[in-house]
Design a protein around this motif. Structure first.
Motif, PDB file in Angstrom:
ATOM      1  N   ALA A  58       0.826  -1.204   0.000  1.00  0.00           N
ATOM      2  CA  ALA A  58       0.000   0.000   0.000  1.00  0.00           C
ATOM      3  C   ALA A  58       0.864   1.259   0.000  1.00  0.00           C
ATOM      4  O   ALA A  58       0.562   2.231  -0.705  1.00  0.00           O
ATOM      5  N   LEU A  59       1.950   1.248   0.755  1.00  0.00           N
ATOM      6  CA  LEU A  59       2.863   2.390   0.779  1.00  0.00           C
ATOM      7  C   LEU A  59       3.493   2.591  -0.597  1.00  0.00           C
ATOM      8  O   LEU A  59       3.562   3.720  -1.092  1.00  0.00           O
ATOM      9  N   GLU A 106       0.975   4.181  -2.849  1.00  0.00           N
ATOM     10  CA  GLU A 106       0.756   5.583  -2.485  1.00  0.00           C
ATOM     11  C   GLU A 106       1.907   6.457  -2.979  1.00  0.00           C
ATOM     12  O   GLU A 106       1.692   7.541  -3.510  1.00  0.00           O
ATOM     13  N   ARG A 151       1.691   6.837  -6.718  1.00  0.00           N
ATOM     14  CA  ARG A 151       0.617   7.754  -7.091  1.00  0.00           C
ATOM     15  C   ARG A 151       1.045   9.208  -6.944  1.00  0.00           C
ATOM     16  O   ARG A 151       0.631  10.077  -7.692  1.00  0.00           O
TER      17      ARG A 151
END
Length: 108
Positions: free
Chosen positions: A92-93, A96, A99
Motif C-alpha cells: 500500500a505504501l 501511495e 501515485r
C-alpha cells in the motif's frame, strides 16, 4: 513455542544458533565465539537443547552440536500473519508513493 522464544531471547544463544547454521560445532568452537566462560556456554547449550533447537552427539571425547531447524517451524507459522500484514502495508505504501510521483515524461 514458549521454550523456543525463551531460548531466542538471549543474544548469546542467538550467536550460537547463527554459528550452527553454517555447520555443526563443538563446545570449544562455540565458546570461542562468546565473551563468557565455558560453563556459561554449556548452560546456554542446555537451554537450546531443551527447547529442541539443537542436537548433540558424542564424537570420541567431544560433544558436537548441530542445529534442528524444524524446531523453528511453529514460530515460523506463528509469524506468518505478521509477515502478511507488513507485506500488505508495504504494498500500500509503494502504491501511495507511486501515485504521488510526477509524470516522468516531459520532465527535464
Amino acid at each position: 513455542m514458549d521454550a523456543v522464544l525463551h531460548a531466542l531471547a538471549d543474544a548469546s544463544r542467538r550467536v550460537v544458533l547463527d554459528a550452527l547454521v553454517e555447520r555443526p560445532a563443538t563446545v570449544n568452537e562455540l565458546a570461542a565465539l562468546l565473551p563468557i566462560a565455558r560453563p556459561g556456554v554449556s548452560r546456554h547449550l542446555r537451554v537450546l537443547r531443551e527447547a529442541g533447537l539443537v542436537d548433540v552427539r558424542q564424537d570420541a571425547q567431544r560433544r558436537v552440536y548441530s542445529l534442528r531447524p524444524e524446531a523453528l517451524a511453529d514460530l515460523d507459522a506463528w509469524l506468518g500473519p505478521y509477515r502478511d500484514l507488513w507485506r500488505r502495508r508495504l504494498t500500500a505504501l509503494h502504491a501511495e508513493v507511486a501515485r504521488g510521483r510526477p509524470d516522468q515524461e516531459g520532465e527535464t
